[in-house]
Design a protein around this motif. Structure first.
Motif, short mmCIF file in Angstrom:
data_model
loop_
_atom_site.label_atom_id
_atom_site.label_comp_id
_atom_site.label_asym_id
_atom_site.label_seq_id
_atom_site.Cartn_x
_atom_site.Cartn_y
_atom_site.Cartn_z
N ASP A 104 0.86 -1.18 0.00
CA ASP A 104 0.00 0.00 0.00
C ASP A 104 0.89 1.24 0.00
O ASP A 104 2.13 1.13 -0.03
CB ASP A 104 -0.96 0.00 1.20
N MET A 105 0.28 2.42 0.01
CA MET A 105 1.06 3.64 -0.06
C MET A 105 2.05 3.75 1.08
O MET A 105 3.24 4.07 0.87
CB MET A 105 0.13 4.86 -0.06
N ALA A 106 1.60 3.50 2.30
CA ALA A 106 2.48 3.62 3.46
C ALA A 106 3.64 2.64 3.36
O ALA A 106 4.80 2.98 3.64
CB ALA A 106 1.69 3.39 4.74
N GLY A 107 3.34 1.39 2.95
CA GLY A 107 4.40 0.39 2.80
C GLY A 107 5.40 0.77 1.73
O GLY A 107 6.61 0.58 1.88
N ASP A 129 -2.46 -8.57 2.12
CA ASP A 129 -3.45 -8.53 3.19
C ASP A 129 -2.94 -7.83 4.46
O ASP A 129 -3.61 -7.82 5.48
CB ASP A 129 -3.92 -9.94 3.54
N ILE A 130 -1.75 -7.23 4.38
CA ILE A 130 -1.22 -6.44 5.51
C ILE A 130 -1.57 -4.98 5.29
O ILE A 130 -1.31 -4.42 4.22
CB ILE A 130 0.31 -6.59 5.63
N ASP A 131 -2.18 -4.37 6.29
CA ASP A 131 -2.36 -2.92 6.30
C ASP A 131 -1.19 -2.31 7.06
O ASP A 131 -1.07 -2.49 8.28
CB ASP A 131 -3.67 -2.53 6.99
N THR A 132 -0.31 -1.62 6.36
CA THR A 132 0.88 -1.05 6.99
C THR A 132 0.49 -0.21 8.21
O THR A 132 -0.48 0.55 8.17
CB THR A 132 1.64 -0.18 5.99
N ALA A 133 1.26 -0.34 9.28
CA ALA A 133 0.98 0.40 10.51
C ALA A 133 1.08 1.91 10.26
O ALA A 133 2.04 2.39 9.65
CB ALA A 133 1.97 -0.02 11.59
N VAL A 134 0.09 2.64 10.74
CA VAL A 134 0.06 4.09 10.61
C VAL A 134 -0.33 4.69 11.96
O VAL A 134 -1.24 4.20 12.63
CB VAL A 134 -0.95 4.55 9.53
N VAL A 135 0.37 5.75 12.35
CA VAL A 135 0.08 6.47 13.59
C VAL A 135 -0.15 7.93 13.26
O VAL A 135 0.66 8.54 12.55
CB VAL A 135 1.22 6.32 14.62
#
Length: 424
Positions: A104-107, A129-135
């Motif tokens: 994804d974009m974050a990854g 299927d991983i949603d990159t961690a975002v804070v």
């Protein structure tokens, strides 16, 4: 059975490999088989934990409920483990990162930066299927986090024991393994057990008050930990199974009185055989606490090969901060001892503080792996933290070696022995 045999052979091989520097004949044998080159490529610290895309929102005016306000919104590369590893890389180390990101974009942003720094992405799990961690953090006028929301479930779900075990070889050769408490308890335990099989010291980074309590299941494996005051209190309560310790008010205290208030909680960790407790105090500096003289402590000695920036860092800091300075001041007196040294923070033009603690850990770890002793290494860590608070991002785009060494010299010279007596 096959995996048990493999682990035993790997352990025996590692013990033999550690004697190479003193055994040129064995060097020649290993060179012919290719194992010497493998050893040199593998002898880097392993960092296990989160890679996160941080969103920093900086209001231009005081916020109002139920409406937006003007300000700036920045994307910043983050994650405790990622920040630590990047800081280390900019001080000459080549840390091996084990983590998980999505397609994804974050990854994409996180991985592209990692590749551009010349660091291995082999240990970074990536799948759709991983949603990159975002804070998302809202910062106040002082650069402190006023509020935030963390979507980091993917780290616990996908950074599994099974994935981590794929990198057994890297862990077996590492001078040190750092784990951050974003890992699930099973992943934490697997990481620490693997390190213990090869007598690799483990650094536990608590991350937050809530997650710091995860130390309770792995404390027997931990050599170093780096809590702030609140995390220290939470860890001590988790290890005793009671709520004996309470957060300390941020009213102004002298360094000595602050240490006395924290000392009972520090002793809980030391009594559990944690070798080194690095208590981060923000603008008040650092307490370095141990049961042995910190000036004589080294980790991973003789394993890491110095080269380039790492070798220059070692020579530069050693010339400015001679390790013999504290040796006479702290000699064990027998029995159960506690040593505590206070390192002051450095004056800084603060932009934001979100990466300071991670750079303190990264600077300290990079220095330990470059061959510096613990006292010298913490001084470098504080110098790296100063550079971090003066930057717009979590980890400065580069470190000026001369400035880091000069700042480390200032910190090292001002370090003060606070306590050296029985733990009772």
């Amino acid at each position: 059975m096959d995996s048990d045999v493999y682990r035993r052979l790997n352990y025996v091989s590692r013990q033999l490999l550690q004697t190479c520097e003193a055994n040129p004949v064995l060097d020649q044998v290993l060179l012919r088989t290719g194992q010497l080159q493998e050893r040199e490529e593998a002898t880097e610290s392993v960092i296990i934990g989160g890679m996160v895309l941080d969103i920093h929102a900086i209001p231009s005016v005081p916020p109002n409920p139920r409406t937006t306000i003007p300000g700036k919104v920045n994307y910043v590369l983050g994650g405790v483990a990622r920040n630590v590893a990047e800081c280390m890389s900019k001080l000459g180390a080549k840390p091996y990162m084990i983590s998980a990101v999505g397609v994804d974009m974050a990854g994409n942003v996180l991985l592209e930066h990692w590749k551009s720094a010349g660091l291995s992405t082999e240990g970074i799990r990536r799948q759709k299927d991983i949603d990159t961690a975002v804070v998302c953090n809202i910062l106040d006028a002082n650069g402190e986090v006023a509020a935030g929301v963390a979507g980091v479930e993917a780290i616990e779900k996908f950074l599994t024991p099974e994935w981590i075990r794929l990198f057994n070889r890297n862990i077996s050769f590492a001078p040190m393994v750092m784990v951050d408490a974003n890992l699930s308890p099973p992943a934490l335990e697997a990481s620490c057990q693997m390190a213990a099989e090869y007598n690799i010291p483990v650094w536990f980074e608590p991350v937050s008050v809530t997650k710091s309590r995860r130390i309770s299941s792995v404390v027997k494996y931990i050599s170093v930990t780096s809590p702030n005051e609140d995390e220290l209190v939470a860890m001590a309560n988790a290890l005793t199974g009671e709520n004996t310790f309470h957060p300390i008010s941020r009213d102004k205290h002298s360094t000595e009185s602050l240490f006395q208030m924290l000392k009972p909680a520090i002793c809980v960790l030391l009594e559990k055989d944690v070798k080194l407790v690095v208590v981060t105090l923000g603008p008040d500096g650092v307490f370095l606490c141990s049961k042995a003289s910190p000036s004589s402590m080294r980790f991973g000695q003789g394993i890491t090969k110095q080269h380039g920036f790492s070798e220059t860092l070692y020579k530069t800091v050693t010339s400015r901060c001679p390790s013999i300075q504290y040796s006479g001041a702290m000699q064990p007196g027998g029995g159960s001892q506690i040593f505590a040294v206070h390192f002051p923070a450095l004056p800084a033009s603060v932009v934001r503080v979100t990466g300071a603690g991670d750079c303190l850990v990264g600077g300290t770890l990079a220095s330990i792996c470059a061959g510096l002793d613990v006292m010298q290494s913490v001084a470098v860590g504080i110098a790296a933290a100063k550079a971090a608070v003066e930057a717009e991002i979590n980890v400065p785009s580069e470190f000026n070696l001369a400035a880091i060494a000069d700042d480390a010299k200032t910190v090292y010279a001002a370090a003060k022995v606070l306590f050296h007596r029985s733990m009772l």
